[in-house]
Write a protein that holds these residues in place. Structure first.
Motif, PDB file in Angstrom:
ATOM      1  N   ARG A   1       0.843  -1.203   0.000  1.00 10.74           N
ATOM      2  CA  ARG A   1       0.000   0.000   0.000  1.00 10.74           C
ATOM      3  C   ARG A   1       0.880   1.257   0.000  1.00 10.74           C
ATOM      4  O   ARG A   1       0.519   2.274  -0.593  1.00 10.74           O
ATOM      5  CB  ARG A   1      -0.946   0.002   1.200  1.00 10.74           C
ATOM      6  CG  ARG A   1      -2.113  -0.969   1.031  1.00 10.74           C
ATOM      7  CD  ARG A   1      -3.426  -0.341   1.501  1.00 10.74           C
ATOM      8  NE  ARG A   1      -3.669   0.963   0.901  1.00 10.74           N
ATOM      9  CZ  ARG A   1      -4.167   1.177  -0.313  1.00 10.74           C
ATOM     10  NH1 ARG A   1      -4.499   0.155  -1.083  1.00 10.74           N
ATOM     11  NH2 ARG A   1      -4.349   2.399  -0.770  1.00 10.74           N
TER      12      ARG A   1
ATOM     13  N   SER B   1       0.713   4.019  -2.938  1.00 13.36           N
ATOM     14  CA  SER B   1       0.517   5.423  -2.561  1.00 13.36           C
ATOM     15  C   SER B   1       1.601   6.320  -3.147  1.00 13.36           C
ATOM     16  O   SER B   1       1.319   7.448  -3.564  1.00 13.36           O
ATOM     17  CB  SER B   1       0.497   5.563  -1.035  1.00 13.36           C
ATOM     18  OG  SER B   1      -0.611   4.884  -0.491  1.00 13.36           O
TER      19      SER B   1
ATOM     20  N   GLY C   1      -3.259  10.636   1.286  1.00 12.65           N
ATOM     21  CA  GLY C   1      -3.896  10.130   2.500  1.00 12.65           C
ATOM     22  C   GLY C   1      -3.297  10.629   3.791  1.00 12.65           C
ATOM     23  O   GLY C   1      -3.904  10.477   4.854  1.00 12.65           O
TER      24      GLY C   1
ATOM     25  N   TYR D   1      -5.665   3.891   4.146  1.00 13.29           N
ATOM     26  CA  TYR D   1      -5.933   4.922   3.146  1.00 13.29           C
ATOM     27  C   TYR D   1      -5.800   6.340   3.692  1.00 13.29           C
ATOM     28  O   TYR D   1      -5.883   7.300   2.924  1.00 13.29           O
ATOM     29  CB  TYR D   1      -7.346   4.752   2.561  1.00 13.29           C
ATOM     30  CG  TYR D   1      -7.580   3.404   1.932  1.00 13.29           C
ATOM     31  CD1 TYR D   1      -7.303   3.173   0.582  1.00 13.29           C
ATOM     32  CD2 TYR D   1      -8.065   2.335   2.684  1.00 13.29           C
ATOM     33  CE1 TYR D   1      -7.508   1.933   0.005  1.00 13.29           C
ATOM     34  CE2 TYR D   1      -8.274   1.081   2.118  1.00 13.29           C
ATOM     35  CZ  TYR D   1      -7.992   0.890   0.786  1.00 13.29           C
ATOM     36  OH  TYR D   1      -8.195  -0.344   0.219  1.00 13.29           O
TER      37      TYR D   1
ATOM     38  N   ARG E   1      -8.149   9.356   2.642  1.00 12.10           N
ATOM     39  CA  ARG E   1      -8.927   8.801   1.521  1.00 12.10           C
ATOM     40  C   ARG E   1      -9.907   7.744   1.992  1.00 12.10           C
ATOM     41  O   ARG E   1     -10.731   7.253   1.204  1.00 12.10           O
ATOM     42  CB  ARG E   1      -8.003   8.203   0.471  1.00 12.10           C
ATOM     43  CG  ARG E   1      -7.621   9.105  -0.681  1.00 12.10           C
ATOM     44  CD  ARG E   1      -7.210  10.471  -0.305  1.00 12.10           C
ATOM     45  NE  ARG E   1      -6.718  11.254  -1.437  1.00 12.10           N
ATOM     46  CZ  ARG E   1      -6.086  12.400  -1.323  1.00 12.10           C
ATOM     47  NH1 ARG E   1      -5.856  12.902  -0.118  1.00 12.10           N
ATOM     48  NH2 ARG E   1      -5.686  13.077  -2.393  1.00 12.10           N
TER      49      ARG E   1
ATOM     50  N   GLU F   1     -13.347  -0.976  -0.928  1.00 14.97           N
ATOM     51  CA  GLU F   1     -11.928  -1.005  -1.258  1.00 14.97           C
ATOM     52  C   GLU F   1     -11.692  -1.518  -2.668  1.00 14.97           C
ATOM     53  O   GLU F   1     -10.776  -1.073  -3.353  1.00 14.97           O
ATOM     54  CB  GLU F   1     -11.175  -1.871  -0.250  1.00 14.97           C
ATOM     55  CG  GLU F   1     -11.185  -1.324   1.167  1.00 14.97           C
ATOM     56  CD  GLU F   1     -10.389  -2.188   2.123  1.00 14.97           C
ATOM     57  OE1 GLU F   1      -9.146  -2.160   2.069  1.00 14.97           O
ATOM     58  OE2 GLU F   1     -11.009  -2.904   2.928  1.00 14.97           O
TER      59      GLU F   1
ATOM     60  N   GLU G   1      -6.795   3.612  -8.110  1.00 13.23           N
ATOM     61  CA  GLU G   1      -5.453   3.051  -7.921  1.00 13.23           C
ATOM     62  C   GLU G   1      -5.038   2.102  -9.036  1.00 13.23           C
ATOM     63  O   GLU G   1      -4.087   1.325  -8.870  1.00 13.23           O
ATOM     64  CB  GLU G   1      -5.369   2.337  -6.561  1.00 13.23           C
ATOM     65  CG  GLU G   1      -5.496   3.278  -5.381  1.00 13.23           C
ATOM     66  CD  GLU G   1      -5.380   2.575  -4.030  1.00 13.23           C
ATOM     67  OE1 GLU G   1      -5.065   3.248  -3.030  1.00 13.23           O
ATOM     68  OE2 GLU G   1      -5.606   1.353  -3.980  1.00 13.23           O
TER      69      GLU G   1
END
Length: 735
Positions: free
Chosen positions: A274, A278, A541, A571, A574, A606, A614
């Motif tokens: 993640r 990001s 985020g 997140y 977000r 998600e 994403e």
């Protein structure tokens, strides 16, 4: 006079000692700023006096198709069409008597924007994404392409630590190795930047070192204090000693026999994939063109043998049953940041080039959360064969690893039973004998390939320093290899510095930076003056995150507490968008958020967010790298697969053939996550009928987390003996 001196001297010594001791105590216990503990830079939205609620509005990245269109423009094809269209419009406008229709200025500006990129980065792991973000925030025009998905390789298969490396420090001291020392010092600095720029994805974690001999206590104490000293202002909490009783209180699963006490020091932990996603999405917001599932098939050179671009193909088209058309991306400079696949790209440039990467396999296993405290990790500094093993809480489960052995390079290597059993054997060595450490408790197991820089004088990969190496070929291919997750930002900075020098690029302030925070309260462009500023560029985020943000989500959306906390820690701010994309449960509570697995807090919103915001293109993208379900529990990921495919089909309009391909590809991937071999042929109907959890006798011993059911006494059953599977006269509970 002499007597007064005799009285003053001990008083001065005592005062000096008291001041020194007091200063040392203050330094050790001085107030620290813990990432995430401060109020959010952008406070959460609230209801106005008239009852209105305005949720945050965040800037959007371009769609994947728009990003691919931008890549094509770099070769001049699309821009030429635009100019032709502009010329036609100009002629028509002249015929109609319009005056302001000259194509020159506006269309030439478009043509200039559509020129070659300053940099083309190959590889979408931590290093590649970091380079894209660094270059974009310096005002450069940059593209990044990834053959699979962001973090699909090594960057999602780490130990999940953000650390300087206590074992590297030990080697640096005993071997008088300055390079090891420098690596630790650099990593400790980067650790602080890491936690500051993404507080929602990373956190401080106390890690225990068990002390089994009295003489180990001063040795480990000196080592951890030196580690604290090197961290300096980048540190967070000082290390400390625990007596045996205090150590067992903090880590009840620890073996009591021969335990003298424990040292506890602090390092960082994070959600690696993640974090990678990001970084890539933040780069996209700052203007970088980032595309996953786009494979580089060859490099392009000019008449002088200098690199000017690359040919690529869209692998998503292949997955849809189409024939992908290759197209060119033009760039002034090309950076190779492909981790273990570094040498494959280098050989596209020079087929005979010697290899510089020594791939090393690191196997990890995931165990249930009850194997470790939720807020305390453990390190065994000396395993049976001299290696180091970590035992850490992660995402509600426990991660243990890692091995370190030379390996061949493959996309999804499979953890071998020998490595898994070695890790379990080492775990049994320091956990209480009351705990039955079983193979069936392994929920997932994977092998990651570390791209260590090869040292020709080294006999095995364990003695390699994970330094990074930046080289440039005669044709101009810049390669950035080696390093580790913690130092990705420093590696990216040095790679971009070298690229600017080699390719004669011009940086400048980013005058029209997006409001990444979604608020006018923060000017994200303020520090972007053309120099490297990634140490203070907060990721997507981070701006609105705080440790209490999950409460706002519960109050507004009616989310389950564990789900709200998970969303904010995955997140950041977000999470507002993710929660808004979640379907109603049609229950009194929770109001929103349909879980894709009953065992974990991952919800339907998600999946939608991953596709829309994403660039998730496959079910594996979602199961493994947007959520972490595949890494936490391979069987649970298999059982969630139908739901994920259905949700993604709605978003991406998949036909039946594509859905079937996603099923096969995902099940094959889950084999590399530790899924039982007998499940590789399982069908969707088998899963929906509840047959996915059935094992034969051999696999039950390997994969089952419990013994055969025997939890009811015969006298408690209302049915005749033998009519209910869990009740029989020979059941253990009846003996």
């Amino acid at each position: 006079m002499a007597s007064s001196r005799r009285l003053l001297r001990p008083l001065l010594y005592t005062s000096a000692a008291a001041l020194t001791g007091g200063g040392l105590l203050y330094y050790i216990n001085r107030p620290r700023s813990i990432p995430g503990s401060d109020p959010a830079s952008v406070p959460p939205p609230r209801y106005t006096d008239d009852g209105r609620f305005s949720p945050p509005r965040f800037p959007l990245v371009k769609t994947r198709d728009e990003q691919i269109a931008d890549l094509k423009k770099s070769a001049g094809i699309q821009s030429a069409v635009d100019i032709a269209k502009g010329a036609t419009k100009s002629v028509l406008g002249s015929l109609r008597g319009n005056k302001d229709t000259s194509p020159t200025e506006q269309q030439l500006e478009k043509h200039e924007d559509a020129g070659p990129y300053d940099l083309l980065v190959i590889g979408g792991g931590a290093t590649g994404a970091g380079i894209a973000l660094d270059a974009a925030t310096r005002g450069l025009k940059v593209a990044m392409v990834e053959r699979e998905d962001f973090a699909s390789g090594t960057s999602s298969k780490s130990t999940k630590l953000v650390h300087g490396g206590v074992r590297y420090l030990e080697k640096a001291v005993w071997e008088l190795d300055y390079n090891q020392y420098k690596l630790v010092k650099e990593a400790l600095r980067e650790r602080k930047y890491f936690l500051d720029t993404a507080p929602h994805l990373s956190n401080w974690l106390p890690i225990m070192i068990p002390v089994q001999k009295w003489w180990q206590a001063p040795y480990f104490w000196a080592g951890t204090k030196f580690y604290d000293f090197l961290a300096g202002s980048e540190g967070i909490e000082s290390s400390y000693f625990l007596t045996k009783s205090r150590a067992l209180d903090a880590f009840p699963m620890l073996k009591k026999e021969n335990l003298f006490g424990a040292l506890v020091y602090y390092d960082g932990a994070h959600n690696d994939s993640r974090m990678n996603v990001s970084i890539a999405m933040t780069a996209a917001l700052y203007g970088a063109t980032v595309v996953n599932h786009l494979e580089v098939t060859s490099l392009e050179k000019d008449a002088n043998g200098k690199l000017i671009g690359a040919k690529v193909k869209d692998r998503v088209q292949e997955k849809n049953g189409q024939t992908p058309q290759e197209f060119s991306i033009k760039a002034k400079g090309i950076i190779n940041a492909t981790g273990p696949f570094t040498d494959a790209v280098r050989k596209m440039d020079e087929p005979q080039v010697p290899e510089i990467v020594a791939p090393s396999s690191g196997v990890h296993v995931i165990l249930p959360g009850y194997y470790s405290p939720s807020k305390m990790g453990l390190i065994d500094p000396k395993t049976s064969d001299g290696r180091v093993i970590f035992f850490l809480p992660w995402q509600g489960n426990t991660i243990a690893g890692t091995t370190d052995a030379p390996t061949a390079i493959s996309q999804n290597p499979i953890a071998g039973e020998e490595e898994i059993n070695w890790i379990l054997s080492e775990i049994r060595g320091y956990l209480s004998p009351d705990l039955n450490v079983r193979r069936g408790d392994v929920l997932a197991a994977w092998s990651g390939i570390r791209p260590l820089v090869k040292d020709p004088h080294s006999k095995n990969t364990e003695s390699l320093v994970r330094n990074h190496l930046i080289t440039v070929s005669d044709s101009g291919l810049l390669t950035c290899a080696g390093g580790k997750w913690t130092t990705y930002r420093q590696m990216a900075e040095e790679a971009v510095d070298e690229a600017i020098k080699r390719y004669n690029l011009t940086t400048g302030p980013l005058l029209q930076a997006p409001r990444v925070s979604g608020s006018e309260m923060i000017d994200d462009a303020a520090p972007l003056d053309g120099a490297c500023q990634t140490h203070q560029v907060r990721l997507v985020g981070a701006h609105g995150f705080s440790n209490t943000l999950f409460i706002n989500l519960i109050q507004h959306f009616g989310l389950e507490s564990i789900v709200a906390k998970h969303l904010t820690e995955s997140y950041g701010d977000r999470a507002w968008t993710v929660a808004a994309l979640s379907a109603p449960t049609e229950q009194r509570y929770p109001v929103r958020g349909l879980k894709i697995s009953a065992l974990y807090p991952f919800i339907d919103g998600e999946v939608r967010y991953a596709v829309r915001h994403e660039y998730a293109q496959t079910a594996v993208d979602v199961l493994a790298r947007r959520t972490r379900l595949a890494f936490l529990n391979a069987q649970a990921a298999l059982e969630a697969l139908p739901t994920v495919i259905d949700l993604m089909s709605e978003e991406l309009k998949w036909d039946k053939k594509r859905q079937e391909k996603e099923w096969k590809d995902a099940v094959q991937f889950l084999a590399s996550m530790g899924l039982a071999k007998s499940k590789l042929s399982v069908t969707r109907k088998d899963v929906e009928d509840g047959k996915a959890g059935e094992y034969d006798e051999h696999e039950r011993k390997l994969y089952s987390r419990h013994d055969r059911p025997a939890d009811m006494m015969e006298s408690d059953s209302k049915l005749a003996s033998g009519e209910k599977p869990i009740v029989s006269t020979d059941s253990p509970v009846n003996k």
